[in-house]
Design an enzyme around this catalytic site. Structure first.
Site, PDB file in Angstrom:
ATOM      1  N   GLU A  80       0.826  -1.213   0.000  1.00  0.00           N
ATOM      2  CA  GLU A  80       0.000   0.000   0.000  1.00  0.00           C
ATOM      3  C   GLU A  80       0.860   1.263   0.000  1.00  0.00           C
ATOM      4  OE1 GLU A  80      -3.042   0.403  -0.603  1.00  0.00           O
ATOM      5  OE2 GLU A  80      -3.605  -1.695  -0.619  1.00  0.00           O
ATOM      6  N   TYR A 122      -5.732   6.562   4.830  1.00  0.00           N
ATOM      7  CA  TYR A 122      -5.827   5.620   3.725  1.00  0.00           C
ATOM      8  C   TYR A 122      -5.117   4.306   4.065  1.00  0.00           C
ATOM      9  CZ  TYR A 122      -4.830   3.033  -0.408  1.00  0.00           C
ATOM     10  OH  TYR A 122      -4.714   1.996  -1.283  1.00  0.00           O
ATOM     11  N   ASP A 131      -8.451   6.510  -1.611  1.00  0.00           N
ATOM     12  CA  ASP A 131      -7.355   7.119  -2.384  1.00  0.00           C
ATOM     13  C   ASP A 131      -7.977   7.891  -3.547  1.00  0.00           C
ATOM     14  OD1 ASP A 131      -8.214   5.186  -4.138  1.00  0.00           O
ATOM     15  OD2 ASP A 131      -6.255   4.230  -4.401  1.00  0.00           O
TER      16      ASP A 131
END
Ligand code: SF4
Length: 359
Positions: free
Chosen positions: A48, A127, A145
């Site tokens: 990520e 996020y 996002d």
């Protein structure tokens, strides 16, 4: 789960039944990516953070190399800085990997298992916390996002400015409420499906592929003919432009580099010597001589530029051949051969255009 759900006047109002066709589509069309084969929170976290840096296709090779070299979170916590920066070379935003190491050092028993505790770690924002909490732990947390925000604003017809924090917070609140009310939606899969839809179908900067969209019948922007106007984003303030002169100094089969300061832009990385402002060839020769080199030949290289978030470097460069002068070199200058440049010293991608002259 994160802090108590707030009842807000949200700009988003999600259609009830859109998750089902979305998840069916994702199941059939999703890309086969290495991090989709693991439930390990550490690996999901690594992927990520990398995905916030660059394109999915580019992340593959970085992810595989990183997790092969540092397979456990404890390996990341113990990794020397030089090696870590080298593993991150080319991804940019080096402060992110430094924060990852700090976070790993604080996570003696593995990554924490709630959204709120993930959020307390350095470098983990809403996020990333939402992505790890939902994908690794199955918690009903959103991961908003740019892709998700685009899908959500078009789907709901939201005209709020997506560069505002309030819009993002409203989006998170709306998705959290939706996930809590639809346990069948499987939060980790749902979040990835939203991201994948944004990446493959609901495209930015071009016409989205609405005819192939699994949620087209729920889409407000498509119904209202406003797809090209959404999302709304206020104009960004312009970047500061900095002109620099870059010296690619070759001494035999070695190249001159130096370490950047340990704070500020590209902290702790290595660079080709460079100075502010454009210099002509005579000035470049004089600067090179002051470093302790005897200049044999100077050749101009093509101009390039590199864009950081708030700054743009416009670079004029010279390839400078020098005589063997190691004894008299200024002490901040290091001479490195191609193998050392590839294996030891992390050079930021700002200099990519000039690396082919030395590797
Ligand atoms: Fe995006 Fe078009 Fe799908 Fe609406 S119908 S969500 S605009 S791809």
């Amino acid at each position: 789960m994160s802090s108590v759900l707030k009842e807000t006047m949200s700009a988003f109002c999600l259609p009830e039944d859109f998750a089902h066709p979305l998840l069916l589509w994702y199941n059939e069309k999703k890309r086969d990516l290495p991090w989709r084969h693991t439930g390990d929170p550490y690996r999901i976290w690594v992927s990520e953070i990398m995905l916030q840096q660059t394109r999915v296709e580019a992340v593959r090779k970085y992810y595989l190399r990183f997790t092969e070299e540092l397979p456990e979170i404890s390996d990341l916590a113990a990794c020397p800085d030089e090696k870590l920066l080298k593993l991150w070379e080319g991804l940019g935003y080096y402060s992110r990997v430094k924060n990852m190491k700090k976070a790993a050092q604080l996570s003696h028993d593995g990554l924490p298992k709630t959204y709120d505790s993930l959020r307390t770690l350095p470098g983990i924002g809403n996020y990333t916390a939402g992505a790890v909490a939902s994908i690794a732990y199955g918690l009903p947390e959103p991961a908003v996002d740019g892709n998700v925000l685009r899908v959500l604003t078009r789907l709901t017809g939201c005209r709020e400015d997506i560069s505002k924090q309030k819009t993002r917070t409203d989006a998170e609140d709306c998705l959290r409420k939706y996930l809590c009310g639809h346990p069948e939606a499987a939060p980790g899969i749902f979040n990835q499906a939203m991201m994948e839809l944004g990446a493959l179908i609901c495209l930015p900067n071009t016409d989205p592929l609405c005819v192939s969209c699994p949620v087209q019948k729920f889409c407000s922007a498509l119904r209202d003919g406003t797809v090209s106007k959404i999302p709304v984003r206020a104009k960004k303030s312009s970047r500061r432009i900095e002109e620099r002169c870059v010296l690619i100094i070759r001494d035999g089969n070695k190249t001159a580099i130096r370490k950047r300061p340990n704070h500020g832009l590209l902290a702790g990385l290595y660079e080709f010597p460079n100075i502010a402002g454009y210099k002509d060839a005579d000035e470049a020769v004089q600067i090179t001589q002051k470093m302790g080199f005897t200049v044999l030949r100077i050749t101009p290289l093509p101009d390039t530029k590199h864009i950081f978030t708030h700054l743009e470097w416009r670079m004029r460069a010279y390839l400078i051949k020098t005589a063997q002068t190691e004894e008299s070199l200024r002490e901040d200058i290091i001479l490195a051969d191609a193998e050392e440049l590839q294996k030891i010293y992390a050079l930021p991608s700002a200099f990519d255009a000039y690396k082919e002259d030395v590797l």
